[in-house]
Each structure stands twice: as C-alpha cells, then as structure tokens.
Design a protein around this motif. Structure first.
Motif, mmCIF file in Angstrom:
data_model
loop_
_atom_site.group_PDB
_atom_site.id
_atom_site.type_symbol
_atom_site.label_atom_id
_atom_site.label_comp_id
_atom_site.label_asym_id
_atom_site.label_seq_id
_atom_site.Cartn_x
_atom_site.Cartn_y
_atom_site.Cartn_z
ATOM 1 N N ALA A 1 0.833 -1.203 0.000
ATOM 2 C CA ALA A 1 0.000 0.000 0.000
ATOM 3 C C ALA A 1 0.869 1.256 0.000
ATOM 4 O O ALA A 1 0.547 2.248 -0.652
ATOM 5 C CB ALA A 1 -0.923 -0.006 1.215
ATOM 6 N N LEU A 2 1.991 1.182 0.706
ATOM 7 C CA LEU A 2 2.878 2.348 0.768
ATOM 8 C C LEU A 2 3.351 2.749 -0.628
ATOM 9 O O LEU A 2 3.318 3.928 -0.997
ATOM 10 C CB LEU A 2 4.076 2.032 1.669
ATOM 11 C CG LEU A 2 5.046 3.174 1.941
ATOM 12 C CD1 LEU A 2 4.367 4.274 2.742
ATOM 13 C CD2 LEU A 2 6.269 2.666 2.696
ATOM 14 N N GLY A 3 3.773 1.765 -1.406
ATOM 15 C CA GLY A 3 4.217 2.052 -2.771
ATOM 16 C C GLY A 3 3.089 2.616 -3.617
ATOM 17 O O GLY A 3 3.267 3.566 -4.391
ATOM 18 N N MET A 4 1.905 2.023 -3.461
ATOM 19 C CA MET A 4 0.765 2.474 -4.256
ATOM 20 C C MET A 4 0.365 3.903 -3.882
ATOM 21 O O MET A 4 0.128 4.740 -4.750
ATOM 22 C CB MET A 4 -0.424 1.526 -4.040
ATOM 23 C CG MET A 4 -0.160 0.112 -4.508
ATOM 24 S SD MET A 4 -1.559 -1.000 -4.217
ATOM 25 C CE MET A 4 -2.519 -0.708 -5.697
ATOM 26 N N TYR A 5 0.277 4.167 -2.585
ATOM 27 C CA TYR A 5 -0.143 5.502 -2.142
ATOM 28 C C TYR A 5 0.924 6.555 -2.438
ATOM 29 O O TYR A 5 0.591 7.686 -2.787
ATOM 30 C CB TYR A 5 -0.498 5.497 -0.650
ATOM 31 C CG TYR A 5 -1.928 5.108 -0.389
ATOM 32 C CD1 TYR A 5 -2.280 3.768 -0.268
ATOM 33 C CD2 TYR A 5 -2.933 6.065 -0.310
ATOM 34 C CE1 TYR A 5 -3.592 3.398 -0.049
ATOM 35 C CE2 TYR A 5 -4.247 5.706 -0.080
ATOM 36 C CZ TYR A 5 -4.579 4.369 0.051
ATOM 37 O OH TYR A 5 -5.876 4.007 0.256
ATOM 38 N N LEU B 1 2.004 -1.691 -9.537
ATOM 39 C CA LEU B 1 0.616 -2.138 -9.521
ATOM 40 C C LEU B 1 -0.349 -0.951 -9.602
ATOM 41 O O LEU B 1 -1.423 -1.047 -10.207
ATOM 42 C CB LEU B 1 0.370 -2.949 -8.241
ATOM 43 C CG LEU B 1 -0.960 -3.686 -8.135
ATOM 44 C CD1 LEU B 1 -1.052 -4.758 -9.220
ATOM 45 C CD2 LEU B 1 -1.117 -4.320 -6.766
ATOM 46 N N ALA B 2 0.034 0.168 -8.979
ATOM 47 C CA ALA B 2 -0.873 1.323 -8.893
ATOM 48 C C ALA B 2 -1.367 1.767 -10.261
ATOM 49 O O ALA B 2 -2.542 2.094 -10.429
ATOM 50 C CB ALA B 2 -0.168 2.476 -8.183
ATOM 51 N N HIS B 3 -0.500 1.756 -11.283
ATOM 52 C CA HIS B 3 -0.909 2.215 -12.616
ATOM 53 C C HIS B 3 -1.819 1.198 -13.285
ATOM 54 O O HIS B 3 -2.548 1.535 -14.204
ATOM 55 C CB HIS B 3 0.325 2.465 -13.487
ATOM 56 C CG HIS B 3 1.268 3.444 -12.872
ATOM 57 N ND1 HIS B 3 1.022 4.787 -12.831
ATOM 58 C CD2 HIS B 3 2.430 3.256 -12.203
ATOM 59 C CE1 HIS B 3 2.003 5.406 -12.197
ATOM 60 N NE2 HIS B 3 2.871 4.491 -11.809
#
Lengths: 298, 248, 323
Positions: free
Chosen positions: C66-70, C234-236
């Motif tokens: 989640a840290l990477g995504m946020y 993953l976020a993109h």
C-alpha cells in the motif's frame, strides 16, 4: 468535554463492559489453545461468527415452535454449546497434522480454516445480515441515574464472569485441569507421567471452540450476524491477547476490560480511530513488555 | 600481560548463586581445563566469558578492554569464540557452507551484498582447507543435519576455529561420543589447534584422562568457587579435589 | 554471473520470451492478469527475502504494498509527478524510511511475536489510510487519472488498455527482470548466506560474529523496498489505490502466493504469483465460494508439500529421473 456528561459516561462504561465480556470469551478461547498447544488459533474468530449465525437459527426456530421468548438466553447458550463438536473435528482433522511444523505454518493453517469457514457461512446463510427475533429488551430495562440499560447486558456480563470463574476453577482444581497445566509446562514429562496428550489437546481446543461459539451466540440480540464479523472479532481478540500476554487467562480478563472500554469511548469520541488506538497500544505493549501485561517469559 | 581476566564475578539465577566472586586470569598460550562436579558453575563461567550470560557483579577484561557488557557477536569479533556442548550448526546448509558462514563473518565479508559467495576463491580455499584439517572434506556436500553425531561436533568446533580466535572455549567437546571415538575426536581437535595456530584454550570436560593429557593448567570449581588452580600434576595430587570430584 | 545462472538460465530465458510474447498471443484479459502478476513479483520476492531466507514471517507486508501504491498516487495527484522512474524511486525511498522505522522495532522479536507485530503495524497503517482523508482519500482511496511517462516518453495519446498492454507491459517486464536478477544476486551473496545462517540457527550465527538484529533489519528494509516497488508498478494497473491493500487479508494473500509457489526455492514465489492470479480469477469467475478452495489448498500445502508447487515439481522430476 461537553458531550461527556455523567449519563453518557455511564452508558459508555456499561456498553464497554458488555463488549469486554464478549471480547473476553473470544480471547479466552485464543489463550487456552495457545497455552496448551502453542498455536495462535485464528479460527476462534470463525467460531464466534458461526456461534452468532447458529444462535439466530436456533432462537428463531424455537420461537416459531412456540416457546416463550423468556427462554431466549437459554437457547442461545444451548446454541453455543451445541457447536462443541467443531472442536474435536478441527483438532483431529487439521491441527493434529501441524503440531510438528514451524509456528508460521501453524498460524497459516488456522488462517486457511478462517477462509474456509468464511465461505461456509456464506454458503449456508447467504450474504445478507441475519437478525434474530429475540429483542434486546426482552428482559426489560434497568434504570440508573438518567439512563436505562437492557437487563440483557447484565446477564451477559454475569455469564462471562461465571465462565471466567468456572474456567479458573476447572484449570486449577480439577484432575483434567491439572493435566492440562502439566501438558502446558512440559509435554514430555506429562507423557512420561501417563497423561494422554492427545486427549488434553482435544479438550483444550474444544473449550477454546465453545468459548468462541458462546460469545457469538450471546451477542446476537445486540447486533445482526454479518459476513466478516469473525475477522473483526479476531482482530480485536488478537489485540487483547497481545496486551494480556500470550497464554495468560487473568491477563485476558484485564486486557478485555481495557480494550472494551477504550473501544466504547473512542468509538464515541473519534469513531474512526478505534482500531488505530487499540493497535497503537498493542505496539506499545509489545515494545515495552513484549510478554504482555501478565505473560510468562518468552 | 594476560589475555583474559575474570574479576570478582558473581552470577545469580534468581536466588541461586551459580558463581561466587570468581577471579581467574588467563595468559596467552595456556590450555586451561575447568573441572568440577555437576552444578559447580563450569558452563556458567564459560557462558559469561563468551557473552551468552551477563554477570550479576564483576568484570570481564580482554587484553585490557572491559567486555563485560558486550554481546557474543562483539566478543567474537574481538577474538573469543565458543563451541557448544550440544553441537550447534546450520542444519539445512551443507558442511562446506556451514564453514563458509564462519569464514565470511571472520573476514568481515558478511555485508557483501553483491558478490557471489561461491565464487570467492579466498573463502573457498580456506573453508576447504579447514574441512581437510578436521577430516570432513569428504562429506563437504552433505547437509549438516545428515552428518553422524561425531562429525557434527567436529563441524561445530571447525566453524569456531575458522574464526581464528585468540581464545577458544570448548564446552564438553566429547560429550555424547563413545569412549573409543573420544580419543580420536580430541586428537583431531588438538592437531587442528596446532595447524590453525590457535594457542589459547579453555576446555570444560568430564573425562579426566583428556583433562590431564591436554591441559597446561587445571581450574577446579566447586559450589561456584575456585577450589584449586594449578598444574595438572598438582591438581591430581590434591586430596580435597579428589574428594569433591570423585567423592572418595 | 553466467555461472550463477547457468542452471536456471535456459528456463529463465524461455520464461522471459514467453512473457514477452503474451501481449501478442493472449486475449486481452489474460494480458491484464499477466501484467498484474508481473507487478506482484517484486512483492513476493521481497516478502520471501524476509520469510524464506531470513526466517521471519511478516503478516503485515500489505503495509509496504500500500505504501508504494499511495506514494505513487499521492505524488501524481498533488505534484503531478509523471516520470515513472521518479515514482518508483520515491516509492523505494518511502519504503526505505518506513521500513527502517518499523523494521527497527519488529526485528527485536522473532517467530510468532514478529508475525503479530508486523500484523499490528499493517493494521495501524490501514486505519491511518482510512482516517487521513485529505491525504489518502479515506475509504474511497485515490484514483490515478493520467498515465506516467516511461523513460521520459509520453504515451498519453494511447487509449488506457493499449498503454497498459504495450509500452507499460514491457516497461514492467524490464523492471521485474532487473529486480529479480538483483534479488538473485543478493541471496547468493556473502550477505545472503549469512541471512540463511540466521534463519537456520540464530544463536550459532551470533556466536560466529554475525550481528543478527542488524542483518534482520537489512533484510527487512530490502524486503520493504521490493514490496513497495511492486506497489508502485501495480498502482498504474489498478488506477485506483484503496486501504484494502494494507489490510491483513492482503498481507495474507502475499503469504499465500509465496507458500503456494514454494518459499524454499528462489523461483517458487514467482510461480506462486502466476498460479494464484490466474487461478483466483478462474475460480472467482466460476464459483463464488473461492475462499473454501483457497483455504483447503493452503491446508493441503502446509500439511503435504510445505515447499509448495516448486517442491512438488522437484519431487516429480526426481521421481521420473529415479525411475
């Protein structure tokens, strides 16, 4: 704070103690299994959920049969106890195979069981919340200062204390209880002394199971049974056992009170911060006293 | 100057006094055996020196440096290494890799993130030579857990020796080994000491033949105190020691 | 370098070639699943550096995902940061900082206490994400509304799926290959062997002069960075980051993928990611009761093949070689 008038405080304290009683039962279920089998049994959350669903089914059935609603509490306890068969089934069917594995795998095995139960509930009762016909005011109200509480709260609080007392008595005074303690202390020596460890394991896991199912059955006049309630419960109970110290029964009683009261107050003041604060306490406890308030040395 | 000094060390376990005001000075090139009946405090003393335990009172000085509050790994870097009574090793690593862990650590290479340890010629040569000295080379590709008991003991000692310590602590290196194998094991350990130029040794051992054959000095512990500290010959002749040790 | 990989080199090259062909030969839906799996590879590799190589079970690795995504979503929305390389580095940096802090506390404990503590941190982060709505978007999370620049190249003219299935797919594949090779080098290094030693017998490792807490912390931080980079990738793909990625069930999924593929083998978790992503989708679209199957699968793996699919394959291989 203007909001916290005396009557509000009384309400919060009482609802806090009520949820403490439920949380205590669940965490006692975690503690007993951890104390004997050294397994952190996440499944106890599922037992709590199943207890709630079966409790509703039970009570609605009996009410339809024409039984008086006055026996409601009895039916709920019956529902909780009737699920005791899950104990030996799961213990022999699953846990038995993981005792010799690493701790991580034991934890994950119970996680696997949680997943299975989660869907079994969905399969049997569907995705909609289940509500019982057993109203919370069945046993009337109790007036205190400017406020009133359901008598049912008191009945549950008393039941929880009674169960805590019975557990303590069972473990400290009875033959089976003494055997359990000796297994917890030293398995090999107990085996040498002729204790059937297998039976003790079944017994302790079954007690843990019933504590969970009872807690679930007792909560249903207050809330509906919903999917995911087991996971929510385990998150709280887990916080309790860490604060208490893994394996400590008295610690669980104290920590349940802390968590239950905190939950009531924080939910009232900063609703979204409840889990956050409870888990901050968990981390603080692990840092300051990793063995918990009343835990034994690691 | 002495190598190691144990100064007025006392150790309590709860109420039980395991060591009572023990003073011990160890010089370079000494091979000291610590003997005494069960519960005399031998293993406690060894653990205090290696750093697994901290004394309740007193100091431990290595080459003039106070090491009382240092962890085992810090002491290890300064040159005190212990082999375990129950052989301690990495069960799912090969014999060779077990030794490499020790060598990598002693050469200060463990923070090398990007270099393959299997292609480090220095480590390869040293570990293979050490295995030859201990007669374990043939079984270098066995997983440590699959070795026979005596070899596990040797592996434990070998990995301690690989650190090239100034002072090596051997806690009952021959326990759990048959009498016949004991001599061989001790012989191997002693020739390895010479081969690897490790000169200072503290040995805890029950077998008196081994004690009197291989030590240059014998320290007798009894009820947490030093009863005698002298040459093997003199200790052998001490009647009080004999009565404590053998109840005669 | 060649020598290290020689054993697995052949299969690795075939796998990479197959992965490179996927956008051309597979239906769009499976391209999407493969892309998602690729993004999860750094996540499980990171998790397994900690679990498989250092012996620490994190039940809170969702935190770093989640840290990477946020981090990615936050920088894109508030600072219109568009270079993917910068976003990845920023995610790695935030994981470095948070990992150092959280890790410093967690590595004081091992075994079940470590698992519990990481779980607690994951839950705290989850509640923070929900509560700090101005920064995190609360329950709703954050949406990513534009496409990042890849190596400075602007692909914004492409429709979303074309962007994902062509330039972004190969970009992710490239990053994942680099990260995988780097992880392989790390676990085969002097440091990697020392980690294994700590896992096998920490008392002995300490007696041999390894500073076990420090090394566990290094492992924790490396693990956090890998997982966070996976989150950034993953976020993109999801274009939408929500607190659920920090919830303990997500952490549980990371554990499950790793065990499914096999934590004892370097490539095991990678197999696990693909099998899990494909199976979950297949199962979830055919039966609604997929948790029963996953729960049962988890139990069967733990009881019968703790080494997961990779161990199973090796057993089968040995069986036929022996016969």
């Amino acid at each position: 704070m203007a909001l916290l008038e005396p009557s509000t405080i009384t309400i919060l304290v009482l609802t806090g103690i009520f949820s403490s009683s439920i949380i205590f039962l669940i965490s006692a279920g975690l503690q007993i299994v951890f104390g004997i089998q050294r397994i952190l049994n996440l499944t106890v959350g599922s037992f709590y959920a199943i207890g709630a669903y079966v409790g509703i089914t039970f009570i609605n059935f009996f009410l339809k049969m024409g039984f008086s609603v006055v026996y409601g509490l009895l039916f709920l306890i019956l529902a909780g106890l009737s699920l005791s068969f899950l104990g030996p089934t799961i213990e022999r069917g699953v846990l038995n195979f993981v005792y010799k594995k690493e701790e991580a795998f034991q934890l994950l095995a119970t996680f696997g069981l949680v997943l299975i139960f989660e869907d079994m509930i969905k399969l049997i009762w569907g995705s909609y919340p289940q509500i019982s016909d057993f109203g919370i005011l069945t046993y009337g109200e109790f007036r205190f200062l400017d406020t009133s509480f359901p008598v049912y709260y008191f009945l549950v609080i008393i039941s929880a204390f009674l169960i805590a007392f019975l557990l303590e008595f069972f473990i400290k005074k009875t033959r089976q209880g003494k055997k359990m303690r000796s297994v917890a202390d030293d398995i090999e020596m107990s085996e040498g002394l002729g204790v059937k460890v297998r039976n003790i394991y079944i017994l302790s896991f079954t007690i843990g199971t019933v504590l969970g199912t009872l807690a679930g059955a007792l909560i249903i006049p207050v809330t509906a049974a919903v999917l995911g309630m087991g996971i929510e419960a385990i998150v709280l109970a887990f916080a309790v056992v860490v604060i208490a110290g893994l394996g400590s029964m008295r610690g669980a009683l104290l920590a349940s009170l802390i968590v239950g009261l905190l939950q009531a107050f924080i939910t009232f003041i900063f609703p979204e911060l409840t889990t956050f604060v409870i888990y901050l306490i968990v981390i603080a406890v692990l840092l300051i006293k990793p063995t918990g308030l009343m835990g034994k040395e690691i | 100057m002495g190598l190691l000094e144990v100064l007025e060390v006392t150790k309590y376990y709860g109420d039980f006094k395991a060591l009572d005001n023990v003073d011990l000075k160890i010089n370079r090139d000494e091979r000291i055996s610590i003997i005494g009946p069960n519960g005399a405090g031998k293993t406690t003393l060894l653990n205090l020196i290696s750093g697994l335990l901290k004394p309740t009172r007193g100091k431990i000085i290595l080459e003039g440096k106070n090491i009382t509050n240092m962890s085992p790994s810090e002491r290890c870097k300064l040159g005190i290494v212990k082999s375990f009574q129950i052989p301690s090793y990495f069960p799912n690593l090969t014999t060779l890799d077990n030794l490499k862990v020790a060598l990598i650590s002693s050469l200060g290479k463990s923070k090398n993130f990007l270099k393959s340890y299997q292609q480090d010629e220095e480590i390869n040569n040293l570990s293979e030579r050490a295995l030859e000295v201990f007669g374990l080379y043939e079984r270098r590709n066995f997983l440590a857990k699959d070795l026979p008991h005596g070899d596990k003991k040797l592996l434990d000692v070998a990995s301690a020796f690989a650190l090239r310590p100034k002072l090596i602590l051997l806690d009952e290196p021959t326990s759990g080994v048959s009498i016949k194998e004991k001599r061989d094991l001790m012989g191997t350990i002693m020739s390895a000491l010479k081969e690897m130029e490790i000169s200072s040794l503290i040995l805890v051992e029950h077998d008196m033949d081994i004690v009197f054959n291989y030590s240059s000095r014998v320290v007798v512990l009894h009820n947490g105190k030093i009863l005698d500290d002298s040459s093997p010959e003199l200790v052998k002749a001490n009647k009080e020691v004999a009565s404590v040790m053998f109840g005669s | 370098m060649k020598k290290i990989l020689s054993g697995n080199l052949f299969f690795t090259l075939i796998l990479i070639a197959l992965l490179a062909l996927v956008p051309y030969i597979a239906p769009p839906f499976y391209v999407y699943l493969t892309l998602t799996s690729l993004a999860y590879i750094p996540v499980v590799i990171g998790f397994n550096i900690l679990f498989g190589y250092t012996g620490l079970l994190s039940f809170g690795h969702g935190l770093f995902l989640a840290l990477g995504m946020y981090t990615t979503a936050f920088l894109m929305r508030n600072y219109t940061m568009e270079n993917l390389e910068v976003l990845i580095l920023a995610s790695a940096l935030s994981a470095f900082i948070v990992g150092l802090g959280v890790g410093y506390i967690c590595v004081k404990y091992t075994r079940i206490y470590f698992a519990l503590l990481t779980l607690a941190f994951g839950m705290v982060f989850y509640t923070l994400l929900i509560k700090f709505t101005p920064i995190t978007g609360g329950d709703e999370g954050l949406r990513i509304t534009f496409k990042p620049l890849l190596l400075g190249l602007d692909f914004r003219y492409l429709p979303h799926l074309d962007f994902l299935f062509q330039p972004y797919y190969y970009y992710v594949l490239g990053i994942v290959i680099i990260l995988t090779v780097l992880a392989y080098i790390i676990v085969s290094s002097h440091f990697g062997l020392s980690l294994k030693a700590i896992k096998e017998n920490s008392e002995k490792a300490e007696a041999l002069g390894i500073n076990i807490k420090r090394f566990r912390l290094y492992s924790f931080v490396i693990s956090a960075i890998y997982t966070s980079i996976g989150g950034a990738l993953l976020a993109h793909i999801t274009s939408h980051v929500t607190p659920i990625f920090s919830y303990w069930t997500t952490s549980g999924e990371i554990v499950f993928m790793t065990l499914l593929g096999g934590f004892t083998n370097f490539f095991g978790p990678i197999i696990g990611v693909f099998v899990y992503t494909l199976l979950r989708d297949f199962i979830m679209s055919t039966i609604i009761y997929w948790r029963i199957l996953f729960g049962a699968a988890l139990l069967l793996i733990i009881i019968f093949v703790p080494g997961g699919i990779s161990e199973g394959l090796i057993r089968i291989y040995k069986h036929f070689k022996g016969a």
